[in-house]
Design an enzyme around this catalytic site. Structure first.
Site, PDB file in Angstrom:
ATOM      1  N   SER A 262     121.226  11.688  58.878  1.00  0.00           N
ATOM      2  CA  SER A 262     122.436  12.221  59.418  1.00  0.00           C
ATOM      3  C   SER A 262     122.773  11.935  60.770  1.00  0.00           C
ATOM      4  CB  SER A 262     122.733  13.635  58.879  1.00  0.00           C
ATOM      5  OG  SER A 262     124.200  13.976  58.733  1.00  0.00           O
TER       6      SER A 262
ATOM      7  N   LYS B 138     121.926   8.280  62.861  1.00  0.00           N
ATOM      8  CA  LYS B 138     122.694   7.606  63.766  1.00  0.00           C
ATOM      9  C   LYS B 138     121.884   7.252  65.052  1.00  0.00           C
ATOM     10  CE  LYS B 138     126.496  10.990  62.857  1.00  0.00           C
ATOM     11  NZ  LYS B 138     127.280  10.861  61.545  1.00  0.00           N
TER      12      LYS B 138
ATOM     13  N   HIS C  42     123.621  15.201  50.194  1.00  0.00           N
ATOM     14  CA  HIS C  42     123.178  14.847  51.585  1.00  0.00           C
ATOM     15  C   HIS C  42     121.870  15.696  51.766  1.00  0.00           C
ATOM     16  CE1 HIS C  42     124.053  13.728  55.568  1.00  0.00           C
ATOM     17  NE2 HIS C  42     124.272  15.021  56.123  1.00  0.00           N
TER      18      HIS C  42
END
Ligand code: GTR
Length: 429
Positions: free
Chosen positions: A268, A272, A410
């Site tokens: 997550s 990035k 997620h």
């Protein structure tokens, strides 16, 4: 004439039969092709419906994705086509790296600092003797201020040394990465990774920069930032990526670690960061962006799930100020995120999505990887990825790139890690 007809009727019949036969083969082949295509992952309509109801201002419908054109990855600012890996490295890659620094993550300051390492704990019989645990303090100091990054590292005892290693950027509760192993979390599955002959390590992102907006006073910003902040000054994601590089500095001093074979992994916001860390620091041989979404591995121009405007509003400290220029203005952005992956080429990259995690745009994440392949092909001419997304729970590998959509929500799970290791067995070992 009559004779000719009687001779030709069976012949025509045969031709007709042959025609029917060929048509049937073609039909069955296109059916196989069609059903194969059909097996590619698609967002579950019930999930789309549910998410659209709970977040009506966010687009989850594929048919509402606007028409867009990605910036040309292999055409430089002067309009010339990049033809070779040499031209790529000397010219276009530099341009794209600068564009990302200026418009997305910000520029890391060049303020000098001192660093040192202290191994504060070493246990050669960790995990029932399978591994050596090292707890390392990475001390950073500049201008009379100090910061400590706590690096936890398990090295397999029974693998040929130096070993390849995974470095996780932990953006969750530190309990997930318990060095005593009383708490075992799939988020950082030490036992399983050690068993496959890899070292596994982790640092906590908050050590480098606390994950809250305080106008960049705390963490490493408070130490290295001097003078006024500029519109392209680094944000928190760039600070965490910088922290990953400091762990890499330590690995270079540890003879147990093969520092040419280190994979940086993040989930997550950590995902990035892992991608940006590998873009900035080519010592990382592999990057894993797990469900990294907007500002990571999702194409911004698709405006599907989380958008640039939304992420800047929710997390004003993650990116540089210039990134706000692209709020509801994605088409004007001089880069899109497939170019972030191109900065990692020719090194290995693994992108993932989760079936229920439409916020992070699974399709946009696959398209991102697919659209980065022209750069990989400068190094590996035969390399390709299928146009179609793979089915759920079916990793697809194209040379040094890999992708999967896992079932569920997620998260970073052992299932994901096992696929990372299947891939790294090929590209790192
Ligand atoms: C969300 C954010 C995402 C992602 C996620 C996370 O709230 O919108 O971009 O980074 O947090 O890090 O778990």
């Amino acid at each position: 004439m009559i004779d000719m007809i009687t001779i030709n009727i069976p012949c025509m019949k045969r031709i007709l039969l042959l025609n029917v036969y060929c048509t049937l083969i073609l039909l069955s082949q296109s059916f196989v092709l069609f059903s194969q295509q059909d097996q590619g992952w698609k967002a579950d309509p019930a999930t789309v419906e549910k998410l659209s109801k709970s977040q009506p201002d966010i687009n989850y419908f594929e048919e509402r994705v606007p028409q867009y054109k990605l910036p040309e990855i292999l055409i430089n600012s002067k309009g010339s086509k990049i033809q070779s890996s040499g031209e790529w490295e000397q010219n276009r890659r530099q341009e794209i790296l600068q564009l990302f620094r200026e418009n997305v993550y910000g520029r890391t300051p060049s303020t000098p600092y001192a660093k040192s390492y202290r191994v504060v704990n070493e246990d050669k019989s960790a995990i029932g003797g399978a591994a050596t645990l090292k707890q390392v303090e990475i001390l950073i100091s500049s201008g009379g201020k100090e910061l400590t990054i706590h690096l936890t590292l398990f090295v397999p005892n029974n693998a040929p040394h130096p070993v390849p290693a995974f470095l996780l950027i932990n953006n969750r509760d530190p309990k997930n990465t318990d060095p005593t192993r009383q708490v075992r979390s799939e988020f950082w599955p030490v036992e399983e990774v050690i068993a496959r002959g890899y070292a596994i390590s982790v640092f906590y992102n908050d050590d480098v920069d606390p994950d809250n907006f305080d106008d960049f006073r705390n963490g490493i910003h408070g130490i290295l930032d001097r003078g006024e902040r500029k519109d392209d000054s680094w944000g928190t994601l760039a600070a965490w990526a910088w922290g990953a590089s400091r762990c890499m500095d330590y690995f270079e001093t540890d003879s147990d670690i093969d520092c040419r074979k280190v994979a940086v992994v993040g989930h997550s916001r950590g995902g990035k960061t892992a991608l940006w860390a590998a873009a900035e620091d080519s010592r990382f041989a592999m990057a894993v962006g797990n469900e990294s979404g907007c500002g990571g591995a999702a194409l911004a121009r698709r405006r599907y799930g989380e958008t640039v405007a939304r992420i800047n509003k929710g997390f004003p400290h993650w990116f540089c100020t210039n990134y706000r220029k692209w709020n509801n203005n994605e088409d004007a952005m001089p880069v899109d995120m497939h170019m972030l992956i191109s900065l990692i080429a020719p090194r290995a990259v693994y992108i993932t999505s989760a079936d229920q995690d439409l916020w992070a745009d699974p399709k946009g994440s696959y398209l991102l990887l697919f659209n980065s392949t022209p750069v990989y092909r400068l190094y590996y001419p035969g390399m390709s990825l299928p146009v179609q997304m793979p089915p759920m729970n079916t990793p697809v590998v194209g040379g040094k790139t890999a992708y999967h959509v896992r079932d569920g929500v997620h998260n970073l799970l052992l299932k994901d890690w096992n696929w990372f290791m299947d891939f790294s067995d090929k590209v790192l070992k």
